[in-house]
Design a protein around this motif. Sequence first.
Motif, PDB file in Angstrom:
ATOM      1  N   ASP A   1       0.813  -1.217   0.000  1.00 57.61           N
ATOM      2  CA  ASP A   1       0.000   0.000   0.000  1.00 57.61           C
ATOM      3  C   ASP A   1       0.844   1.264   0.000  1.00 57.61           C
ATOM      4  OD1 ASP A   1      -1.992  -1.825   0.142  1.00 57.61           O
ATOM      5  OD2 ASP A   1      -2.695  -1.301   2.153  1.00 57.61           O
ATOM      6  N   SER A   2       1.969   1.240   0.730  1.00 59.51           N
ATOM      7  CA  SER A   2       2.795   2.429   0.865  1.00 59.51           C
ATOM      8  C   SER A   2       3.472   2.827  -0.445  1.00 59.51           C
ATOM      9  CB  SER A   2       3.871   2.201   1.938  1.00 59.51           C
ATOM     10  OG  SER A   2       4.665   1.061   1.606  1.00 59.51           O
ATOM     11  N   LEU A   3       3.599   1.888  -1.377  1.00 53.34           N
ATOM     12  CA  LEU A   3       4.265   2.167  -2.645  1.00 53.34           C
ATOM     13  C   LEU A   3       3.294   2.293  -3.813  1.00 53.34           C
ATOM     14  CD1 LEU A   3       7.314  -0.304  -2.459  1.00 53.34           C
ATOM     15  CD2 LEU A   3       7.273   2.145  -1.920  1.00 53.34           C
ATOM     16  N   LEU A   4       2.049   1.862  -3.597  1.00 56.76           N
ATOM     17  CA  LEU A   4       1.116   1.791  -4.717  1.00 56.76           C
ATOM     18  C   LEU A   4       0.792   3.167  -5.290  1.00 56.76           C
ATOM     19  CD1 LEU A   4      -0.572  -0.002  -6.498  1.00 56.76           C
ATOM     20  CD2 LEU A   4      -2.394   0.038  -4.779  1.00 56.76           C
ATOM     21  N   GLU A   5       0.625   4.173  -4.422  1.00 60.71           N
ATOM     22  CA  GLU A   5       0.293   5.508  -4.899  1.00 60.71           C
ATOM     23  C   GLU A   5       1.405   6.076  -5.770  1.00 60.71           C
ATOM     24  OE1 GLU A   5      -1.050   9.955  -3.270  1.00 60.71           O
ATOM     25  OE2 GLU A   5      -0.578   8.350  -1.843  1.00 60.71           O
ATOM     26  N   ALA A   6       2.631   5.982  -5.309  1.00 58.08           N
ATOM     27  CA  ALA A   6       3.756   6.505  -6.086  1.00 58.08           C
ATOM     28  C   ALA A   6       3.933   5.722  -7.382  1.00 58.08           C
ATOM     29  CB  ALA A   6       5.035   6.443  -5.258  1.00 58.08           C
ATOM     30  N   THR A   7       3.664   4.417  -7.340  1.00 61.14           N
ATOM     31  CA  THR A   7       3.793   3.592  -8.546  1.00 61.14           C
ATOM     32  C   THR A   7       2.749   3.985  -9.582  1.00 61.14           C
ATOM     33  OG1 THR A   7       4.610   1.742  -7.198  1.00 61.14           O
ATOM     34  CG2 THR A   7       3.850   1.232  -9.409  1.00 61.14           C
TER      35      THR A   7
ATOM     36  N   MET B   1      -7.244  -2.489  -3.976  1.00 62.75           N
ATOM     37  CA  MET B   1      -6.689  -1.159  -3.731  1.00 62.75           C
ATOM     38  C   MET B   1      -7.218  -0.606  -2.404  1.00 62.75           C
ATOM     39  SD  MET B   1      -6.909   2.162  -6.253  1.00 62.75           S
ATOM     40  CE  MET B   1      -5.923   1.348  -7.510  1.00 62.75           C
ATOM     41  N   PRO B   2      -6.348  -0.026  -1.564  1.00 66.85           N
ATOM     42  CA  PRO B   2      -6.799   0.506  -0.273  1.00 66.85           C
ATOM     43  C   PRO B   2      -7.789   1.657  -0.460  1.00 66.85           C
ATOM     44  CG  PRO B   2      -4.518   1.125  -0.709  1.00 66.85           C
ATOM     45  CD  PRO B   2      -4.892   0.121  -1.741  1.00 66.85           C
ATOM     46  N   PRO B   3      -8.716   1.855   0.495  1.00 70.07           N
ATOM     47  CA  PRO B   3      -9.785   2.858   0.356  1.00 70.07           C
ATOM     48  C   PRO B   3      -9.285   4.271   0.066  1.00 70.07           C
ATOM     49  CG  PRO B   3     -10.234   1.405   2.210  1.00 70.07           C
ATOM     50  CD  PRO B   3      -8.858   1.064   1.727  1.00 70.07           C
ATOM     51  N   GLY B   4      -8.211   4.692   0.729  1.00 63.25           N
ATOM     52  CA  GLY B   4      -7.714   6.044   0.509  1.00 63.25           C
ATOM     53  C   GLY B   4      -7.273   6.282  -0.923  1.00 63.25           C
TER      54      GLY B   4
ATOM     55  N   LYS C   1      -8.529   8.748  -4.749  1.00 61.13           N
ATOM     56  CA  LYS C   1      -7.636   9.440  -5.666  1.00 61.13           C
ATOM     57  C   LYS C   1      -7.781   8.890  -7.082  1.00 61.13           C
ATOM     58  CE  LYS C   1      -4.337  10.629  -2.043  1.00 61.13           C
ATOM     59  NZ  LYS C   1      -2.934  10.559  -1.565  1.00 61.13           N
ATOM     60  N   LEU C   2      -7.992   7.583  -7.193  1.00 66.29           N
ATOM     61  CA  LEU C   2      -8.205   6.990  -8.512  1.00 66.29           C
ATOM     62  C   LEU C   2      -9.493   7.520  -9.130  1.00 66.29           C
ATOM     63  CD1 LEU C   2      -7.647   4.974 -10.786  1.00 66.29           C
ATOM     64  CD2 LEU C   2      -8.737   3.200  -9.385  1.00 66.29           C
ATOM     65  N   LEU C   3     -10.522   7.670  -8.312  1.00 63.38           N
ATOM     66  CA  LEU C   3     -11.793   8.194  -8.809  1.00 63.38           C
ATOM     67  C   LEU C   3     -11.594   9.573  -9.422  1.00 63.38           C
ATOM     68  CD1 LEU C   3     -14.898   8.021  -9.060  1.00 63.38           C
ATOM     69  CD2 LEU C   3     -15.029   9.023  -6.758  1.00 63.38           C
ATOM     70  N   ARG C   4     -10.824  10.413  -8.756  1.00 61.30           N
ATOM     71  CA  ARG C   4     -10.594  11.767  -9.272  1.00 61.30           C
ATOM     72  C   ARG C   4      -9.847  11.726 -10.604  1.00 61.30           C
ATOM     73  NH1 ARG C   4      -7.164  15.642 -10.022  1.00 61.30           N
ATOM     74  NH2 ARG C   4      -7.789  17.828  -9.742  1.00 61.30           N
ATOM     75  N   VAL C   5      -8.872  10.829 -10.716  1.00 59.88           N
ATOM     76  CA  VAL C   5      -8.122  10.700 -11.969  1.00 59.88           C
ATOM     77  C   VAL C   5      -9.060  10.304 -13.103  1.00 59.88           C
ATOM     78  CG1 VAL C   5      -6.358   9.369 -13.176  1.00 59.88           C
ATOM     79  CG2 VAL C   5      -5.930  10.178 -10.852  1.00 59.88           C
ATOM     80  N   LEU C   6      -9.954   9.359 -12.831  1.00 64.54           N
ATOM     81  CA  LEU C   6     -10.893   8.908 -13.861  1.00 64.54           C
ATOM     82  C   LEU C   6     -11.873  10.014 -14.245  1.00 64.54           C
ATOM     83  CD1 LEU C   6     -11.671   5.281 -12.621  1.00 64.54           C
ATOM     84  CD2 LEU C   6     -10.030   6.011 -14.344  1.00 64.54           C
ATOM     85  N   GLN C   7     -12.274  10.817 -13.262  1.00 64.42           N
ATOM     86  CA  GLN C   7     -13.228  11.885 -13.533  1.00 64.42           C
ATOM     87  C   GLN C   7     -12.593  13.029 -14.317  1.00 64.42           C
ATOM     88  OE1 GLN C   7     -14.423  12.741  -9.512  1.00 64.42           O
ATOM     89  NE2 GLN C   7     -16.297  11.545  -9.663  1.00 64.42           N
ATOM     90  N   GLU C   8     -11.408  13.436 -13.891  1.00 61.82           N
ATOM     91  CA  GLU C   8     -10.761  14.606 -14.472  1.00 61.82           C
ATOM     92  C   GLU C   8      -9.872  14.282 -15.669  1.00 61.82           C
ATOM     93  OE1 GLU C   8     -11.712  17.467 -13.425  1.00 61.82           O
ATOM     94  OE2 GLU C   8     -12.872  16.626 -11.753  1.00 61.82           O
ATOM     95  N   ARG C   9      -9.541  13.006 -15.834  1.00 61.70           N
ATOM     96  CA  ARG C   9      -8.632  12.586 -16.897  1.00 61.70           C
ATOM     97  C   ARG C   9      -7.296  13.318 -16.815  1.00 61.70           C
ATOM     98  NH1 ARG C   9      -9.309   7.731 -19.526  1.00 61.70           N
ATOM     99  NH2 ARG C   9     -11.371   7.115 -18.825  1.00 61.70           N
TER     100      ARG C   9
ATOM    101  N   VAL D   1     -18.791  -3.701  -2.793  1.00 57.81           N
ATOM    102  CA  VAL D   1     -19.388  -2.380  -2.572  1.00 57.81           C
ATOM    103  C   VAL D   1     -20.365  -2.438  -1.410  1.00 57.81           C
ATOM    104  CG1 VAL D   1     -20.923  -0.642  -3.553  1.00 57.81           C
ATOM    105  CG2 VAL D   1     -19.068  -1.583  -4.939  1.00 57.81           C
ATOM    106  N   ALA D   2     -21.202  -3.479  -1.393  1.00 55.34           N
ATOM    107  CA  ALA D   2     -22.209  -3.615  -0.333  1.00 55.34           C
ATOM    108  C   ALA D   2     -21.573  -3.736   1.048  1.00 55.34           C
ATOM    109  CB  ALA D   2     -23.107  -4.820  -0.617  1.00 55.34           C
ATOM    110  N   LYS D   3     -20.403  -4.374   1.102  1.00 57.70           N
ATOM    111  CA  LYS D   3     -19.718  -4.573   2.381  1.00 57.70           C
ATOM    112  C   LYS D   3     -18.820  -3.387   2.748  1.00 57.70           C
ATOM    113  CE  LYS D   3     -19.707  -9.624   2.458  1.00 57.70           C
ATOM    114  NZ  LYS D   3     -18.866 -10.849   2.526  1.00 57.70           N
ATOM    115  N   GLY D   4     -18.762  -2.379   1.879  1.00 60.69           N
ATOM    116  CA  GLY D   4     -17.965  -1.202   2.181  1.00 60.69           C
ATOM    117  C   GLY D   4     -16.499  -1.328   1.851  1.00 60.69           C
ATOM    118  N   GLY D   5     -16.097  -2.385   1.178  1.00 58.29           N
ATOM    119  CA  GLY D   5     -14.695  -2.567   0.843  1.00 58.29           C
ATOM    120  C   GLY D   5     -14.278  -1.864  -0.431  1.00 58.29           C
ATOM    121  N   PHE D   6     -15.266  -1.417  -1.225  1.00 58.41           N
ATOM    122  CA  PHE D   6     -14.943  -0.740  -2.475  1.00 58.41           C
ATOM    123  C   PHE D   6     -15.942   0.379  -2.694  1.00 58.41           C
ATOM    124  CE2 PHE D   6     -14.347  -0.317  -7.103  1.00 58.41           C
ATOM    125  CZ  PHE D   6     -12.959  -0.345  -7.163  1.00 58.41           C
TER     126      PHE D   6
END
Length: 448
Positions: free
Chosen positions: A193-199, A235-238, A242-250, A279-284
Amino acid sequence: MAEQHLPILVVEDDASLREAISDTLELAGRPAVAVDSGEAALKALGEQAFSIVVSDVRMMPMDGIALLKEIRRRLPHLPVVLMTAYAEVDKAVDAMRSGACDFLLKPFEPAALLAHINKYQLPEGGDDGGVIALDPASRDLFAIAGRVAQTDATVLLTGESGVGKEVVARYIHRHSARRAGSFVAINCAAIPDSLLEATLFGYEKGAFTGAQQAQAGKFEQAQGGTLLLDEVTEMPPGLQAKLLRVLQEREVERVGGKKPVPLDIRIIATSNRDMAEAVAKGGFREDLYYRLNVFPVAIPPLRHRPQDVVAIARHFVVDHGGRLGRPGVALAPAAEAALAAHDWPGNVRELENVIQRALILSTGSQIGPEHLHLGPPRPQAEAAAAPAEPLQDGKRADNMKDLEREHILRTLAEVGGSRKAAIERLGISERTLRYKLQQYRDEGHFSG
């Protein structure tokens, strides 16, 4: 070896146009069978296999729309391209509603005809990036993949672990307008998780300890091409936000950066989990799920594609046999029969492992059933295909999930509880195994 295509069926009642289309295809090296009516086309389809049907719309007594509907009833996986005049727009709309892949507007140039044929041509063997599609279920799958490849829509590939989600993703990329660009894949479950964002997003110099120079992330590396987010549900919730924003804003902003980078990429995501349940369980995140679920494609497990099993096995024998310095090794008929009878809980990944092991164990020119070590058929296989039984609390039993749990826990027991050995045998990531075991603990099925 050049790819060997099944013939193309041409249906046209105008003799001169029928001959012209046939000549165009033959000159392009594409074998064709030409008939003059819908009735003759159905007769031909009953006698041999074709890769695609190209048919006129205006014919008597059976027109192209009626022929299309009958083909969809008999051979739902077979691509159909209809030829229609500009004045027949209403029929073109009806054709698309009836399941036509596409339609050609008359008059058309030979290059336009060939472009349409190539667009929907399905692989007959392993020449297209290792894709094998002999089973009708596979041909349906790659017909759908070929259609969505012509768009820029975000694709969500779901299916059990080992079914070949990355193979389908690469097929979509190769048959898209982005084929000249990069195909970049990242396994969200394999990176801490600590490296996934930078990757994913990249980082600027000095953004964190050890960032001695700026580095573009996977999003930027995929510019002009395709980015595969493999096992995106891990992918971790946090990071999901950030991924959602990338997809929205391109656009993407590097870690430690202040200037967003515009993106021109195609996103393909995969998951071996039930995403609606996650999604129903809150994991995504639900909003991220809908962003990714623009064009969902469910990949059937190998046991639901029985006609592919032996063909894929032969492909692996050639591929891995060459790497191991054992060209010319073949599967014995008894070995092929054993492979066809197995239920493949580990899907294509399990099949590949079995073939690699058999190549190591065999010493002659043939691989026999004794080299496969498949074990006895699993009695649960029939239960997996049976309708789910109601439970006392009103929910329905999910047999496939029960089978998956039993397979994982049995494998873990067989390796003496070693998680490292278990993930190697199961072909899943450590994070996925950890998630599954925690789920089983919560459900009371596991106490280790």
